[in-house]
Design an enzyme around this catalytic site. Structure first.
Site, mmCIF file in Angstrom:
data_model
loop_
_atom_site.group_PDB
_atom_site.id
_atom_site.type_symbol
_atom_site.label_atom_id
_atom_site.label_comp_id
_atom_site.label_asym_id
_atom_site.label_seq_id
_atom_site.Cartn_x
_atom_site.Cartn_y
_atom_site.Cartn_z
ATOM 1 N N THR A 50 0.798 -1.228 0.000
ATOM 2 C CA THR A 50 0.000 0.000 0.000
ATOM 3 C C THR A 50 0.829 1.276 0.000
ATOM 4 O OG1 THR A 50 -0.092 0.148 2.422
ATOM 5 C CG2 THR A 50 -1.806 -1.168 1.319
ATOM 6 N N LYS A 105 8.784 1.303 1.984
ATOM 7 C CA LYS A 105 9.956 1.745 2.755
ATOM 8 C C LYS A 105 9.581 2.385 4.092
ATOM 9 C CE LYS A 105 12.191 2.922 -1.618
ATOM 10 N NZ LYS A 105 10.971 2.624 -2.402
ATOM 11 N N GLU A 124 12.888 -7.159 0.753
ATOM 12 C CA GLU A 124 13.855 -7.107 -0.348
ATOM 13 C C GLU A 124 13.549 -6.002 -1.340
ATOM 14 O OE1 GLU A 124 16.955 -7.358 -2.063
ATOM 15 O OE2 GLU A 124 16.798 -9.300 -1.080
ATOM 16 N N VAL A 182 14.401 -1.773 -1.817
ATOM 17 C CA VAL A 182 15.631 -1.124 -2.282
ATOM 18 C C VAL A 182 15.845 -1.276 -3.780
ATOM 19 C CG1 VAL A 182 18.154 -1.086 -2.088
ATOM 20 C CG2 VAL A 182 16.743 -1.333 -0.038
ATOM 21 N N ALA A 216 13.842 -3.215 -6.125
ATOM 22 C CA ALA A 216 12.748 -3.932 -6.795
ATOM 23 C C ALA A 216 13.045 -5.428 -6.758
ATOM 24 C CB ALA A 216 12.539 -3.409 -8.204
ATOM 25 N N ASP A 233 13.596 9.263 -1.928
ATOM 26 C CA ASP A 233 13.511 7.825 -2.181
ATOM 27 C C ASP A 233 14.896 7.175 -2.135
ATOM 28 O OD1 ASP A 233 11.979 5.414 -3.190
ATOM 29 O OD2 ASP A 233 13.409 5.655 -4.826
ATOM 30 N N LYS A 241 16.377 4.352 0.628
ATOM 31 C CA LYS A 241 16.975 3.074 0.239
ATOM 32 C C LYS A 241 18.324 2.874 0.916
ATOM 33 C CE LYS A 241 14.628 2.724 -4.228
ATOM 34 N NZ LYS A 241 14.754 2.698 -5.699
#
Length: 372
Positions: free
Chosen positions: A105, A129, A156, A159, A161, A228, A232
């Site tokens: 979501t 994230k 997983e 960070v 995909a 973003d 990551k």
């Protein structure tokens, strides 16, 4: 609601003494819908995943395990809004195990339920994230909750995909290696943007192309802000067993200060005003046989993300549109870094990474699922 097509016939499930892996999917946007298709394909092949329910921000539905995603989506169209206390209670108290909760979501309200789910014996898998980039103590609490309950918390796809970056770092740490640095081009949107600059596009043209092709967030400023990328690297640093707070990360934003508070349409219309700045930076880099790239860097001294001038004949200088590249230096990989490179964006790629996490949970939970 977007129309999704699924097959409706069902193959007989294989005979097995191991319990099926039940899956609940929160979020049926692009990634969630792709995941439902991939789960459906495995079920069609007689492999033992059982979808038990799903929700969107507006609807929530449960489905009998043998009815599949198409029936579930039909149910969502007719269902009531999600009642999260009731959903969490049903998952933690009433649903047979093993059970995997998938959060696709990107909602902070959903992420707030992870700890209760984990402590209730529910495995959690997410591409979001949010939970992992709050305070260090929140991250530690989620790890502790999973360990104490004997379940898995897997993220997983937060960070890279579908790229196996988080698991690689986990494995390095688990086998006694120490991570010294991670350097990466980790935003598919920004690698597209800078590859377009490299090919002669202006900055505003490159941004508009990313928007038009669906590579960017609904508001492209979310990509240009660098947030973003920072998130990551925060996740990678924490996975490598370093304690880092969000306030410790240094981020270079590509959103021009004079345009930050404009409406979205006005921002795009006036973005060409910064084209000369980026043309000047690109020209200066080219004089040194270099190109611009948005790069993140983690070391024990901290995390920095921003634009760098990189040699054009290196891997970073040649990153293609939507590619991700990670260079990991450790005690073992000291002279030559360990490299992970490949597509780092896209609903199908991300959903496949989520499914891989679900299947890892399944195998480690003792399911009879065959290897992927």
């Amino acid at each position: 609601m977007t129309s999704h097509s699924f097959s409706t016939s069902r193959s007989a499930a294989p005979s097995t003494s191991s319990p099926p892996i039940r899956v609940y999917v929160a979020g049926v946007g692009d990634v969630g819908a792709a995941l439902l298709r991939q789960i459906d394909a495995r079920e069609e092949n007689g492999q033992d995943l059982r979808l038990i329910g799903a929700c969107t921000s507006r609807r929530a539905a449960w489905v009998a395990p043998d009815r599949g995603p198409e029936a579930l989506l039909t149910g969502l169209e007719e269902a009531a809004p999600p009642d999260w206390p009731a959903i969490v209670d049903r998952l933690t108290q009433e649903t047979p195990r093993p059970l995997v909760f998938v959060d696709a979501t990107g909602s902070p309200d959903v992420a707030a339920h992870y700890e209760v789910l984990l402590r209730g014996g529910v495995h959690v898998v997410t591409p979001s994230k949010l939970a992992n980039t709050r305070s260090q103590s929140t991250f530690d609490q989620l790890q502790a909750a999973a360990a104490e309950a004997g379940v898995q918390y897997r993220y997983e796809t937060t960070v890279g995909a579908g790229l196996p970056v988080v698991q690689t770092v986990r494995d390095l740490v688990a086998t006694g290696d120490r991570v010294h640095s991670i350097r990466g081009g980790v935003s598919g949107t920004l690698t597209f943007l800078f590859s377009a600059l490299r090919d002669g596009a202006s900055f505003s043209e490159a941004v508009r192309a990313a928007v038009d092709r669906g590579y960017a967030e609904p508001d492209v400023r979310d990509d240009l802000s660098g947030t973003d990328v920072a998130r990551k690297f925060l996740i990678l640093a924490r996975t490598a067993s370093y304690a880092v707070e969000p306030s410790d990360v240094q981020v270079e934003s590509l959103v021009p200060d004079p345009l930050a508070d404009h409406s979205y349409d006005a921002f795009l219309d006036r973005l060409s005003t910064v084209d000369p700045h980026w043309r000047e930076r690109s020209t200066a880099a080219a004089v040194e046989d270099a190109v611009l790239q948005y790069v993140g860097h983690f070391s024990p001294e901290g995390i920095e993300v921003g634009v760098e001038s990189v040699p054009g004949d290196t891997a970073f200088g040649q990153l293609g549109a939507q590619e991700n590249l990670f260079e990991i230096t450790t005690d073992r990989y000291a002279d030559v870094p360990l490299v992970v490179r490949g597509p780092g964006a896209g609903p199908s790629v991300t959903a496949a990474g989520v499914l891989a996490d679900v299947l890892t949970v399944a195998r480690e939970a003792g399911s009879s699922l065959p290897p992927t």
